[in-house]
Design a protein around this motif. Structure first.
Motif, PDB file in Angstrom:
ATOM      1  N   THR A  21       0.888  -1.465  -0.055  1.00 32.23           N
ATOM      2  CA  THR A  21      -0.078   0.035   0.165  1.00 32.23           C
ATOM      3  C   THR A  21       0.846   1.271  -0.091  1.00 32.23           C
ATOM      4  O   THR A  21       2.038   1.137   0.160  1.00 32.23           O
ATOM      5  CB  THR A  21      -0.910  -0.028   1.374  1.00 32.23           C
ATOM      6  OG1 THR A  21      -0.074   0.141   2.466  1.00 32.23           O
ATOM      7  CG2 THR A  21      -1.820  -1.275   1.404  1.00 32.23           C
ATOM      8  N   LYS A  22       0.313   2.267   0.052  1.00 34.09           N
ATOM      9  CA  LYS A  22       0.997   3.562   0.044  1.00 34.09           C
ATOM     10  C   LYS A  22       1.692   3.883   1.259  1.00 34.09           C
ATOM     11  O   LYS A  22       2.822   4.048   1.268  1.00 34.09           O
ATOM     12  CB  LYS A  22       0.028   4.733  -0.324  1.00 34.09           C
ATOM     13  CG  LYS A  22      -0.346   4.907  -2.023  1.00 34.09           C
ATOM     14  CD  LYS A  22      -1.151   6.029  -2.118  1.00 34.09           C
ATOM     15  CE  LYS A  22      -2.467   5.749  -1.622  1.00 34.09           C
ATOM     16  NZ  LYS A  22      -3.412   6.753  -2.087  1.00 34.09           N
ATOM     17  N   ARG A  55      -1.757  -1.082 -10.249  1.00 31.74           N
ATOM     18  CA  ARG A  55      -2.529  -1.427  -8.868  1.00 31.74           C
ATOM     19  C   ARG A  55      -2.974  -2.987  -9.255  1.00 31.74           C
ATOM     20  O   ARG A  55      -3.714  -3.237 -10.254  1.00 31.74           O
ATOM     21  CB  ARG A  55      -3.699  -0.483  -9.118  1.00 31.74           C
ATOM     22  CG  ARG A  55      -4.486  -0.386  -7.990  1.00 31.74           C
ATOM     23  CD  ARG A  55      -5.516   0.690  -8.008  1.00 31.74           C
ATOM     24  NE  ARG A  55      -6.674   0.449  -7.050  1.00 31.74           N
ATOM     25  CZ  ARG A  55      -7.636   1.177  -6.753  1.00 31.74           C
ATOM     26  NH1 ARG A  55      -7.769   2.216  -7.421  1.00 31.74           N
ATOM     27  NH2 ARG A  55      -8.632   0.784  -5.934  1.00 31.74           N
ATOM     28  N   THR A  58      -7.284  -4.092  -3.708  1.00 34.95           N
ATOM     29  CA  THR A  58      -7.431  -2.955  -2.516  1.00 34.95           C
ATOM     30  C   THR A  58      -7.272  -3.940  -1.163  1.00 34.95           C
ATOM     31  O   THR A  58      -7.496  -5.263  -1.155  1.00 34.95           O
ATOM     32  CB  THR A  58      -8.747  -2.401  -2.627  1.00 34.95           C
ATOM     33  OG1 THR A  58      -9.701  -3.279  -2.570  1.00 34.95           O
ATOM     34  CG2 THR A  58      -8.840  -1.560  -3.633  1.00 34.95           C
ATOM     35  N   THR A  59      -7.172  -3.352  -0.086  1.00 41.13           N
ATOM     36  CA  THR A  59      -7.010  -4.048   1.232  1.00 41.13           C
ATOM     37  C   THR A  59      -7.670  -3.006   1.990  1.00 41.13           C
ATOM     38  O   THR A  59      -7.901  -1.959   1.925  1.00 41.13           O
ATOM     39  CB  THR A  59      -5.668  -4.223   1.705  1.00 41.13           C
ATOM     40  OG1 THR A  59      -5.722  -5.135   2.990  1.00 41.13           O
ATOM     41  CG2 THR A  59      -4.877  -3.110   1.971  1.00 41.13           C
ATOM     42  N   GLU A  61      -7.559  -1.080   5.228  1.00 46.93           N
ATOM     43  CA  GLU A  61      -6.547  -0.343   6.332  1.00 46.93           C
ATOM     44  C   GLU A  61      -7.432   0.837   7.013  1.00 46.93           C
ATOM     45  O   GLU A  61      -8.313   1.674   6.519  1.00 46.93           O
ATOM     46  CB  GLU A  61      -5.286   0.335   5.829  1.00 46.93           C
ATOM     47  CG  GLU A  61      -4.416  -0.682   5.222  1.00 46.93           C
ATOM     48  CD  GLU A  61      -3.177   0.141   4.858  1.00 46.93           C
ATOM     49  OE1 GLU A  61      -3.361   1.089   4.439  1.00 46.93           O
ATOM     50  OE2 GLU A  61      -2.074  -0.546   4.942  1.00 46.93           O
ATOM     51  N   THR A  71      -8.022   0.445   0.680  1.00 44.19           N
ATOM     52  CA  THR A  71      -6.774   1.183   0.265  1.00 44.19           C
ATOM     53  C   THR A  71      -6.274   0.433  -0.853  1.00 44.19           C
ATOM     54  O   THR A  71      -6.135  -0.742  -1.006  1.00 44.19           O
ATOM     55  CB  THR A  71      -5.802   1.167   1.439  1.00 44.19           C
ATOM     56  OG1 THR A  71      -6.364   1.627   2.688  1.00 44.19           O
ATOM     57  CG2 THR A  71      -4.414   2.000   0.992  1.00 44.19           C
ATOM     58  N   VAL A  73      -3.651  -1.356  -3.449  1.00 46.11           N
ATOM     59  CA  VAL A  73      -2.505  -2.261  -3.197  1.00 46.11           C
ATOM     60  C   VAL A  73      -1.825  -2.365  -4.878  1.00 46.11           C
ATOM     61  O   VAL A  73      -2.408  -2.312  -5.777  1.00 46.11           O
ATOM     62  CB  VAL A  73      -2.744  -3.636  -2.754  1.00 46.11           C
ATOM     63  CG1 VAL A  73      -1.449  -4.502  -2.763  1.00 46.11           C
ATOM     64  CG2 VAL A  73      -3.454  -3.566  -1.706  1.00 46.11           C
TER      65      VAL A  73
END
Length: 130
Positions: A21-22, A55, A58-59, A61, A71, A73
């Motif tokens: 993730t960022k 990309r 997503t996950t 968070e 978020t 990934v």
């Protein structure tokens, strides 16, 4: 450190550490370079302009208020980039070092300027897609 070297570093870190993730990327940059004055927003901007990082999902968070949010990934395209050497072969001309620029040629299939493996005529991405 300029955006060019940060993009190269992000690509290497994402390749070495898998999908991130960022927040993960900011943490790894801080660990590697000390104090990093990059926000999630500036990392998003660098990722959007980096063709080697994609990309992948997503996950969930927690945000700064503790609420879990989706978020993005990011990872390198592992169908094309399978080893660290492949990072050089897929680097866009704008991110190349001077020595990589001297070795770069135009791919006869896609027309992109890349460092071409084994002094061939076809770039790594085109070789992998055939």
């Amino acid at each position: 450190m300029g955006n060019k070297s940060i993009k190269r570093t992000i690509t290497r870190l994402v390749f070495q550490n898998g999908p991130l993730t960022k927040n993960d990327i900011v943490g790894l940059l801080q660990k590697e370079q000390g104090v990093v004055v990059r926000t999630e927003g500036s990392i998003s901007s660098l990722l959007a302009k980096n063709t080697q990082v994609i990309r992948v999902g997503t996950t969930r968070e927690p945000n700064k208020y503790g609420k879990k949010i989706a978020t993005p990934v990011y990872d390198v395209d592992r169908t094309i980039i399978t080893c660290e050497e492949d990072l050089v072969y897929t680097t866009p001309v704008a991110l190349m070092t001077p020595s990589e620029s001297r070795k770069a040629k135009q791919c006869s299939v896609c027309g992109k300027v890349r460092v071409i493996p084994d002094d061939g005529l076809i770039c790594h991405a085109c070789c992998m897609s055939q």
